[in-house]
Design a protein around this motif. Sequence first.
Motif, mmCIF file in Angstrom:
data_model
loop_
_atom_site.group_PDB
_atom_site.id
_atom_site.type_symbol
_atom_site.label_atom_id
_atom_site.label_comp_id
_atom_site.label_asym_id
_atom_site.label_seq_id
_atom_site.Cartn_x
_atom_site.Cartn_y
_atom_site.Cartn_z
ATOM 1 N N VAL A 48 22.516 -26.255 84.005
ATOM 2 C CA VAL A 48 22.089 -24.772 82.584
ATOM 3 C C VAL A 48 22.800 -23.991 83.735
ATOM 4 N N VAL A 49 23.273 -24.160 85.287
ATOM 5 C CA VAL A 49 24.314 -23.522 85.344
ATOM 6 C C VAL A 49 25.305 -23.193 85.166
ATOM 7 N N VAL A 50 25.730 -25.065 85.386
ATOM 8 C CA VAL A 50 27.159 -25.019 85.242
ATOM 9 C C VAL A 50 27.897 -25.300 84.096
ATOM 10 N N ASN A 51 27.002 -25.373 82.681
ATOM 11 C CA ASN A 51 27.782 -24.561 81.606
ATOM 12 C C ASN A 51 27.602 -23.383 81.652
ATOM 13 N N HIS A 52 27.033 -22.583 82.124
ATOM 14 C CA HIS A 52 26.953 -20.576 81.776
ATOM 15 C C HIS A 52 28.002 -20.833 82.718
ATOM 16 N N TYR A 53 28.811 -21.401 84.198
ATOM 17 C CA TYR A 53 29.652 -21.034 84.767
ATOM 18 C C TYR A 53 30.714 -20.978 84.319
ATOM 19 N N LEU A 54 31.104 -22.226 83.895
ATOM 20 C CA LEU A 54 32.306 -22.920 82.656
ATOM 21 C C LEU A 54 32.829 -22.221 81.757
ATOM 22 N N TRP A 55 31.888 -21.425 81.043
ATOM 23 C CA TRP A 55 32.293 -21.534 79.903
ATOM 24 C C TRP A 55 32.365 -19.385 80.722
ATOM 25 N N PHE A 56 31.168 -18.768 81.164
ATOM 26 C CA PHE A 56 32.061 -17.221 81.590
ATOM 27 C C PHE A 56 33.781 -17.686 82.181
ATOM 28 N N LYS A 57 33.722 -18.344 83.033
ATOM 29 C CA LYS A 57 35.275 -18.742 83.214
ATOM 30 C C LYS A 57 36.030 -18.610 82.136
ATOM 31 N N HIS A 58 35.790 -19.346 81.284
ATOM 32 C CA HIS A 58 36.738 -19.667 80.098
ATOM 33 C C HIS A 58 37.186 -18.455 79.052
ATOM 34 N N PHE A 59 35.844 -17.439 79.159
ATOM 35 C CA PHE A 59 36.074 -16.199 77.842
ATOM 36 C C PHE A 59 36.932 -15.210 79.299
ATOM 37 N N ASN A 60 36.727 -15.352 80.753
ATOM 38 C CA ASN A 60 37.422 -14.425 80.675
ATOM 39 C C ASN A 60 38.885 -14.748 81.811
ATOM 40 N N GLU A 61 39.206 -15.770 81.345
ATOM 41 C CA GLU A 61 40.597 -15.747 81.793
ATOM 42 C C GLU A 61 41.847 -15.187 80.984
ATOM 43 N N VAL A 62 42.415 -14.418 81.815
ATOM 44 C CA VAL A 62 43.328 -13.918 81.515
ATOM 45 C C VAL A 62 44.636 -14.344 82.127
ATOM 46 N N ASP A 63 44.983 -15.318 82.925
ATOM 47 C CA ASP A 63 46.325 -15.630 83.643
ATOM 48 C C ASP A 63 47.584 -16.350 82.265
ATOM 49 N N ILE A 64 48.459 -15.985 82.549
ATOM 50 C CA ILE A 64 48.995 -16.461 81.908
ATOM 51 C C ILE A 64 49.939 -17.611 82.327
ATOM 52 N N PRO A 65 50.412 -19.253 81.378
ATOM 53 C CA PRO A 65 50.360 -20.428 81.808
ATOM 54 C C PRO A 65 51.802 -19.542 82.419
ATOM 55 N N PRO A 66 52.142 -20.385 83.831
ATOM 56 C CA PRO A 66 53.621 -20.572 84.239
ATOM 57 C C PRO A 66 54.544 -20.906 83.420
ATOM 58 N N GLN A 67 54.677 -21.561 82.211
ATOM 59 C CA GLN A 67 55.894 -21.433 81.825
ATOM 60 C C GLN A 67 56.115 -20.912 80.374
ATOM 61 N N PHE A 68 55.534 -19.561 80.615
ATOM 62 C CA PHE A 68 55.323 -18.143 79.484
ATOM 63 C C PHE A 68 55.377 -16.974 80.318
ATOM 64 N N ARG A 69 55.247 -17.128 81.893
ATOM 65 C CA ARG A 69 55.145 -15.487 82.130
ATOM 66 C C ARG A 69 56.827 -15.126 82.630
ATOM 67 N N TYR A 70 57.587 -15.544 82.112
ATOM 68 C CA TYR A 70 58.645 -15.139 82.205
ATOM 69 C C TYR A 70 59.376 -14.765 80.578
ATOM 70 N N ASP A 71 58.441 -14.735 79.423
ATOM 71 C CA ASP A 71 59.395 -15.035 78.357
ATOM 72 C C ASP A 71 58.365 -13.577 77.653
ATOM 73 N N PRO A 72 59.364 -13.211 77.881
ATOM 74 C CA PRO A 72 59.255 -11.743 76.624
ATOM 75 C C PRO A 72 58.186 -11.700 75.277
ATOM 76 N N ASN A 73 59.029 -12.984 74.692
ATOM 77 C CA ASN A 73 58.091 -13.448 73.355
ATOM 78 C C ASN A 73 57.057 -13.726 73.521
ATOM 79 N N TYR A 74 56.040 -14.228 74.390
ATOM 80 C CA TYR A 74 54.645 -14.724 74.717
ATOM 81 C C TYR A 74 53.616 -13.868 74.195
ATOM 82 N N VAL A 75 53.045 -14.577 73.057
ATOM 83 C CA VAL A 75 52.030 -14.023 72.936
ATOM 84 C C VAL A 75 50.510 -14.560 73.210
ATOM 85 N N PRO A 76 50.041 -14.090 73.831
ATOM 86 C CA PRO A 76 48.980 -14.355 74.645
ATOM 87 C C PRO A 76 47.720 -14.146 73.447
#
Length: 232
Positions: A105-133
């Motif tokens: 229960v605790v692990v599930n909550h933590y992993l899904w909470f982390k997933h929905f709060n993930e805002v980092d841009i993937p490294p391969q698209f970090r400098y791509d102006p056409n990248y749409v998150p």
Amino acid sequence: MAVVLQLLSIAGNVLGFLFLTLCIASGLYYISEIVEEHTEPTRRFLTRTIWAIEIILLLLLIFDKFPIKLTLFTMASHMLYYQNLKKFPFISLTSLTFLSSCVVVVVNHYLWFKHFNEVDIPPQFRYDPNYVPPRRATFSQVSSFFAICIWFMPFALFVSLSAGDYILPTTVEQAKKTDDITDLNDSGNATKFRGRTVGLARVVIHSVRKYIYSILALFGIQVQRDYDNLGI
């Protein structure tokens, strides 16, 4: 400065929290009593609910492109919750299945909470102006997912399962013959056990209430105890 208004706000928040806590505890206690009287319908309901959640997770994986590993982990965790229903409504608080369910229960909550709060841009698209998150889920979508697919089954099991430590091993067999079972303890005194289970939620609430009574007794406040024996 609105000093009095600030103090009034703090007092209101504290009272609101206490009122909400008492409402939840009362609701858990009432639901637990209903479940104790209708164990077989409750077991069928929980079983069907687990399979319904499994279907929902599969649909989220196919149509909404949810992460494969995380979704499969959540589906496997519900199969672990299902193992608790094999001896329903009895549960051993020290069993491997129950302890593993608590960890999941605790692990599930933590992993899904982390997933929905993930805002980092993937490294391969970090400098791509056409990248749409990717579109982020709204608060109502996230809260609904957590309530139905993450929290519902653990909460339902907590309310429905019964603590086996409060029940004699022969209670179920002898309940058909007599309403009360008398056992002699070490001191020779007779103790009566009614032929019924005791919900896990009621055990927890009863323990917390006894702890509060003991704290009040330290300050000389005596409270009348009407339910010391959990109705057994």
